[in-house]
Scaffold this motif. Structure first.
Motif, PDB file in Angstrom:
ATOM      1  N   VAL A   1       0.853  -1.190   0.000  1.00 30.08           N
ATOM      2  CA  VAL A   1       0.000   0.000   0.000  1.00 30.08           C
ATOM      3  C   VAL A   1       0.892   1.245   0.000  1.00 30.08           C
ATOM      4  CG1 VAL A   1      -1.791   1.248   1.241  1.00 30.08           C
ATOM      5  CG2 VAL A   1      -1.771  -1.258   1.265  1.00 30.08           C
ATOM      6  N   GLU A   2       0.634   2.120  -0.961  1.00 25.58           N
ATOM      7  CA  GLU A   2       1.471   3.314  -1.137  1.00 25.58           C
ATOM      8  C   GLU A   2       1.807   3.983   0.191  1.00 25.58           C
ATOM      9  OE1 GLU A   2      -0.557   6.700  -2.742  1.00 25.58           O
ATOM     10  OE2 GLU A   2       1.291   7.755  -3.205  1.00 25.58           O
ATOM     11  N   ASP A   3       3.081   4.242   0.389  1.00 23.28           N
ATOM     12  CA  ASP A   3       3.491   5.041   1.534  1.00 23.28           C
ATOM     13  C   ASP A   3       4.853   5.626   1.215  1.00 23.28           C
ATOM     14  OD1 ASP A   3       3.147   6.160   4.052  1.00 23.28           O
ATOM     15  OD2 ASP A   3       4.448   4.665   4.962  1.00 23.28           O
TER      16      ASP A   3
ATOM     17  N   GLY B   1       7.742   4.071  -1.985  1.00 28.23           N
ATOM     18  CA  GLY B   1       7.568   2.658  -1.677  1.00 28.23           C
ATOM     19  C   GLY B   1       6.201   2.396  -1.099  1.00 28.23           C
ATOM     20  N   TRP B   2       6.161   1.501  -0.170  1.00 28.64           N
ATOM     21  CA  TRP B   2       4.875   1.074   0.397  1.00 28.64           C
ATOM     22  C   TRP B   2       5.024   0.769   1.881  1.00 28.64           C
ATOM     23  CZ3 TRP B   2       7.591  -1.643  -3.353  1.00 28.64           C
ATOM     24  CH2 TRP B   2       7.157  -1.489  -4.676  1.00 28.64           C
TER      25      TRP B   2
ATOM     26  N   PRO C   1       0.401   3.188  -6.774  1.00 32.82           N
ATOM     27  CA  PRO C   1      -0.518   3.767  -5.800  1.00 32.82           C
ATOM     28  C   PRO C   1      -1.942   3.853  -6.356  1.00 32.82           C
ATOM     29  CG  PRO C   1       1.529   4.991  -5.824  1.00 32.82           C
ATOM     30  CD  PRO C   1       1.628   3.982  -6.936  1.00 32.82           C
TER      31      PRO C   1
ATOM     32  N   MET D   1      10.104   7.564  -9.747  1.00 29.96           N
ATOM     33  CA  MET D   1      11.335   7.176  -9.054  1.00 29.96           C
ATOM     34  C   MET D   1      12.262   6.418  -9.996  1.00 29.96           C
ATOM     35  SD  MET D   1      10.091   3.838  -6.883  1.00 29.96           S
ATOM     36  CE  MET D   1      11.567   2.915  -7.282  1.00 29.96           C
TER      37      MET D   1
ATOM     38  N   ARG E   1       6.891   3.073  -9.885  1.00 35.33           N
ATOM     39  CA  ARG E   1       7.582   2.058  -9.097  1.00 35.33           C
ATOM     40  C   ARG E   1       8.337   1.231 -10.126  1.00 35.33           C
ATOM     41  NH1 ARG E   1       5.809   4.983  -5.885  1.00 35.33           N
ATOM     42  NH2 ARG E   1       4.783   4.583  -3.884  1.00 35.33           N
TER      43      ARG E   1
ATOM     44  N   LEU F   1      -6.483  -1.333  -4.991  1.00 33.66           N
ATOM     45  CA  LEU F   1      -5.560  -2.074  -4.118  1.00 33.66           C
ATOM     46  C   LEU F   1      -5.623  -3.579  -4.361  1.00 33.66           C
ATOM     47  CD1 LEU F   1      -6.065  -0.181  -0.723  1.00 33.66           C
ATOM     48  CD2 LEU F   1      -4.012  -0.242  -2.116  1.00 33.66           C
TER      49      LEU F   1
END
Lengths: 308, 740
Positions: A116-118, A131-132, B14, B139, B150, B248
């Motif tokens: 989960v995105e963080d 990252g997550w 995300p 990134m 990602r 998700l």
């Protein structure tokens, strides 16, 4: 299929064995008070520059404001993080990480693991990454970060960082809602000890000191001292007059930065830092961290090479 | 006509970025293809946590060959010019032809762009799109320099047609293109190859991946409502959460659980917020009591125990979270029951803004202003002051520290616990409103008084320290605050002299807190006089006059107060008002016409004038009267300029020479008392109606009478009569501001 571990320490031992088997250098905790495993120079400093690196270690960490006198089932002012840093980040880092969860007894077929995105940011270290947080059945069990910048320097190559909150992870794996009740060593040992047996007393003592007793004038003075010493170390010329060798003292300077950061945390817990001052203190620590990063990239470990 | 299938397979994207990324992928790739000369029939893009996918159907197999003619220099131009032309076209002199032109003979180059295969174009466009993809945050990873949201692991890119599917060959930073992808991370590991979009979605489904976010959302909502219904409960709708949760999971599995009895007494908002923010759980409500009793969580997989382990784990996490919330709630209740003094004191240490002091100082200012506004909006001044003092106390509470979005909502509970009545408690959530364009405005007088005071204090404060919104930024949401004031005033029909409130509060900012109660009382007395009668009003001046020798230094500030800051703030309000009324269809020049009238700080008055004028202008009478007015005003202005005098007085009926002229005198005489009475009653529509009766006599007058008569007495009388027309026409609005 690995069996379920029986104790907090067995989880640590399994992580150590797993990451050793994957080729990480298993390091020991840094011998200073830090707020998180990231502060260990094996992460902060080694994420800088081009030299490859791979390390894993347990880091005892202190967050004075989290103290609850040993009464909380899931909050302590002293706690443990397990930290892995690999530079450059390998393409299969997610799989490696998931393998580590299996190694500590999480059956992948029965659980719901989610990334989960963080986005991670450390204002004190001048560092950020994307990252997550990793969820296992809705529980955050790790932080997974690709470092993009540390100490104001772009990371080339990029390091992958894994941080496991050991207490929470262990409580989940061992099936305890109260962290103090979980076994530290094997419950079948001649002298079984729980997490609370080891730390509850210390938690109460430190909570009292952190919140009400610590001498704030002394803490402020020590903050100033650490800041001054950090600068003075970095002001030294690269060439050591005694040995004639090039010795850039980034690491001793960084120790002072770590000290300043922890002193700030203590002052914060004492409630003597206002909102505006808070930003200023964080800015002062960040300035030190950046200066240390600038110095570290001037060392061979930081990728510096003597001009031909 | 081949079809293109593209999939970019990465580590977890995300949830909040997936929708826009899919749209961007579709837009950028199809634009690139079209720019390169290809056409297509349809396109669709999809996102899951691990992939962006694009299908383009009916793509042309190649771009057309295009020939373009370019005119060059004259044949006798210097060699240098001709060589330059050859370089720019890539031709030799033999390739050029010659054509006659106006200037003589010129060289013509024929440049042919060969058509290219779709495959080539795709291989060029897609890598470009990947390299410059507009992720909000991207990134690098490993040793590479490519940026993606990602790490990007694989690219599937095939063109499929009757002859089968072909991989489009290209690579991006070492990531080779193929025709394979992966399914669900845990339920179907391993790669498989695909031959078309249909094949792709079917194989994904077998590998436990639902490609379409809409399908996933639909499954989640359907299953959640069914589960709840079967238990006699209902799911609390939350579209934002549904869309996030759909991002998700690739294989949604809905599970429902109950909240432990220990926590059912917590406020519903706390349960909902804690579950949504920390766990991304939907709340489940008991329809008969309205209480939140359960939760729905969405897992990303099936398990052999039908999710029992997953649900139990989620339940444990929730219990730990709610134990925290309960801890905060109970600690907060202790402070609340003791009157919240600790919280109010703590706000003294919280900086609102470096130049505007602490939250506690801000609350004092708001309370003082709320007291002044209260009688203007039908609220009790003492209650308004109390409500304003307490409305932000919850900012110090543990619950609001943990969940900032519960500000005000918790305040309502805590103020009630402190022993205040429900009207005062309701001010805590309501004084922040309206929170957005769609949010309701507060209606209860106490809430209105405090909501206005809160917003006006913020606006005057930032105006006083000259930190106004700029074109690019409005960090303190001042536009929203001003619009909030406007909406509250209009919906409540409130009659406020904003100018006076601005001046009073700007001075309150400038004067600041006073060292003793006598000075505080003096300050408040003067500021009250200003809030009610204006800074130049007699009440304020009388107080200033009675102050003797050792007056505080800020008295000079009041005496010498200049209204330019509050004027500037008022014109900011007028700009906001124009934007607000534009949505209602009211023309900006109509607003300008009414803003030229007195009492323009009374927004209710401004808007009612504007609405009446807009309505009037849409009638034939209104339209024609404006023409008549304009004619009168023009002739008058020209005459006044020529003669160097103003024709303002003394139109006299006895010099009326023409029946039309007499009729106009009669009509003016008849209309004037009607207009006066209507204006007195602020019935602008009636005033305009009375004005409209002038239209026939004005038209007839212009028809029959020559204004610039040779007889100077007649001429002057007629010019003075024109002035009377313009004067009566501008009693409700300045018609000269209307655009013709």
């Amino acid at each position: 299929m690995p069996t379920t571990p029986r104790s907090f320490q067995e989880i640590i031992l399994r992580l150590q064995a797993y990451w050793a088997e994957k080729g990480c250098a298993i390091l020991q905790p840094y011998d200073m008070e830090v707020g998180a495993g990231t502060f260990h120079p094996a992460t902060t400093m080694r994420a800088l520059g081009s030299v490859p690196w791979t390390a894993a270690y347990v880091q005892p960490s202190r967050r004075p404001t989290d103290g609850r006198y040993g009464d909380s089932p899931n909050r302590w002012q002293h706690y443990y993080q397990y930290q892995v840093l690999i530079k450059p980040s390998p393409p299969d880092l997610q799989d490696l990480y998931l393998g580590s969860l299996e190694a500590i007894g999480i059956e992948m077929d029965m659980h719901d693991i989610r990334f989960v995105e963080d986005d991670w940011e450390s204002p004190t270290l001048g560092a950020w990454g994307l990252g997550w947080e990793v969820w296992c059945d809705g529980m955050e069990v790790s932080q997974f970060t690709y470092f993009q910048q540390v100490g104001g320097h772009d990371c080339h190559p990029v390091s992958g960082e894994l941080t496991y909150g050991l207490e929470r992870l262990a409580m989940y794996v061992l099936g305890y809602d109260d962290g103090n009740a979980m076994p530290w060593n094997d419950p079948q040992s001649p002298i079984p000890l729980t997490y609370g047996d080891v730390f509850r007393e210390a938690e109460a003592q430190y909570a009292r000191w952190n919140f009400d007793t610590a001498n704030t004038e002394m803490l402020m003075r020590h903050f100033e001292d650490a800041e001054a010493e950090c600068r003075s170390i970095l002001d030294q010329p690269a060439e050591d007059p005694k040995t004639g060798r090039r010795i850039v003292m980034a690491l001793p300077a960084y120790d002072q930065c770590i000290k300043a950061s922890h002193l700030f945390n203590l002052l914060d817990a004492r409630g003597v830092i206002s909102v505006t001052e808070r930003q200023a203190y964080i800015g002062r620590v960040r300035t030190l961290a950046k200066a240390c990063a600038d110095a570290f990239v001037q060392t061979e470990a930081g990728g510096w090479t003597a001009p031909a | 006509m081949p079809d293109l299938l593209l999939e970019l397979f990465s580590e977890e994207i995300p949830a909040g970025m997936q929708g826009k990324a899919a749209d961007d992928l579709k837009r950028l790739v199809t634009n690139g293809l079209v720019e390169a000369g290809l056409t297509y029939a349809s396109a669709g893009a999809f996102a899951t946590p691990r992939r962006l996918a694009l299908t383009v159907e009916g793509l042309s197999g190649e771009s057309p060959t295009v020939t373009e003619e370019r005119k060059g220099p004259r044949v006798d131009a210097p060699d240098k010019a001709i060589d330059g032309f050859l370089r720019s076209t890539g031709l030799t002199r033999d390739d050029l032809s010659v054509q006659d032109d106006k200037k003589g003979q010129v060289y013509i180059a024929r440049i042919t762009k060969q058509g290219r295969l779709a495959e080539e174009i795709v291989a060029e466009v897609v890598p470009q799109v990947i390299r410059s993809f507009p992720w909000p945050k991207s990134m690098r990873w490993g040793t590479g320099s490519l940026r993606w949201v990602r790490p990007l692991h694989s690219i599937l890119c095939i063109l499929s047609g009757d002859a089968g599917a072909e991989v489009v060959p290209f690579e991006v930073d070492g990531i080779a293109v193929g025709d394979t992808t992966e399914g669900h991370r845990f339920m179907a590991p391993g790669r498989f190859s695909v031959t078309s979009f249909e094949d792709y979605t079917a194989k994904l489904k077998r590998a436990f991946v639902v490609l379409s976010p809409e399908d996933r959302a639909e499954t989640i909502w359907h299953d959640a409502t069914q589960l709840a219904f079967a238990a006699g409960l209902e799911v609390v709708e939350d579209k934002g959460l549904l869309s996030e949760v759909s991002g998700l999971v690739e294989w949604p599995v809905v599970l429902m659980g109950r909240i432990a009895d220990d926590f059912l007494h917590l406020p519903g908002e706390v349960l909902q917020t804690s579950m949504r923010e920390h766990q991304k759980f939907f709340s489940v409500r008991n329809p008969s009591t309205g209480g939140i009793e359960g939760f729905v969580t969405v897992a990303n997989r099936e398990t052999a125990d039908d999710g029992a382990t997953i649900l139990a784990g989620n339940g444990r996490v929730l219990a730990a979270r709610l134990a925290d919330a309960k801890f905060f709630w109970e600690n907060d209740l202790r402070v609340a029951k003791a009157g919240m003094r600790d919280w109010l004191e703590a706000l003294g240490n919280v900086t609102f803004h470096a130049k505007l002091g602490s939250q506690a100082e801000r609350i004092e200012r708001i309370a003082a202003l709320a007291r002044e506004i209260a009688p203007m909006v039908g609220a009790d001044p003492a209650k308004a002051e109390t409500a304003a003092r307490l409305a932000k106390a919850d900012l110090s509470s543990e619950m609001v520290f943990e969940f900032p979005e519960l500000q005000g909502i918790m305040g309502r509970y805590y103020i009630a616990e402190a022993g205040e009545g429900p009207d005062i408690a309701a001010v805590a959530p309501d004084h922040y409103r309206p929170l957005g364009a769609k949010d309701d405005v507060p209606e209860a007088p106490l809430s209105v008084a405090v909501a206005l005071a809160d917003k006006l204090d913020t606006l005057t404060g930032f105006w006083a320290i000259d930190e106004k919104p700029t074109g690019s930024g409005d960090p303190y949401a001042l536009r929203r605050a001003a619009l909030g004031v406007i909406r509250i005033v209009l919906s409540g029909g409130l009659r406020l002299h904003l100018d006076r409130l601005f001046d009073a509060q700007i001075l309150r900012h400038e004067i600041g807190e006073q060292p003793d109660s006598a000075l505080t009382a003096l300050r408040d007395r003067i500021l009250r006089a200003i809030a009610n009668d204006g800074v130049f009003g007699s009440a304020a001046r009388a107080i200033l006059d009675e102050i003797g020798g050792d007056a505080p230094d800020w008295i000079d500030r009041i005496a010498g107060h200049e209204a330019d800051v509050s004027d500037d703030l008022l014109s900011f309000f007028h700009d906001r008002l124009k934007v607000h009324l534009r949505d209602e269809g009211i023309r900006h020049d109509v607003i300008d016409a009414v803003l030229a009238m007195p009492n323009r700080d009374d927004l209710w008055l401004v808007v009612n004038r504007a609405r009446a004028l807009q309505d009037f202008l849409s009638t034939p009478d209104g339209e024609n009267l404006v023409l008549g007015y304009r004619r009168a005003a023009n002739i008058l202005a020209q005459a006044e300029e020529k003669d160097g005098v103003e024709y303002r007085f003394g139109a006299d009926r006895k010099f009326a020479d023409d029946p039309a002229e007499t009729a106009l005198f009669d009509a003016l005489e008849a209309a004037r008392p009607q207009v006066d009475a209507a204006l007195e009653a602020e019935d602008f529509a009636a005033a305009m109606g009375a004005m409209a009766t002038l239209r026939p006599p004005v038209d007839a007058f212009f028809e029959a009478v020559q204004i610039n008569a040779d007889n100077e007495i007649l001429r002057r009388n007629r010019l003075n009569l024109l002035h009377e027309i313009t004067e009566i026409c501008t009693r409700t609005a300045d018609l000269s501001k209307l655009e013709g």
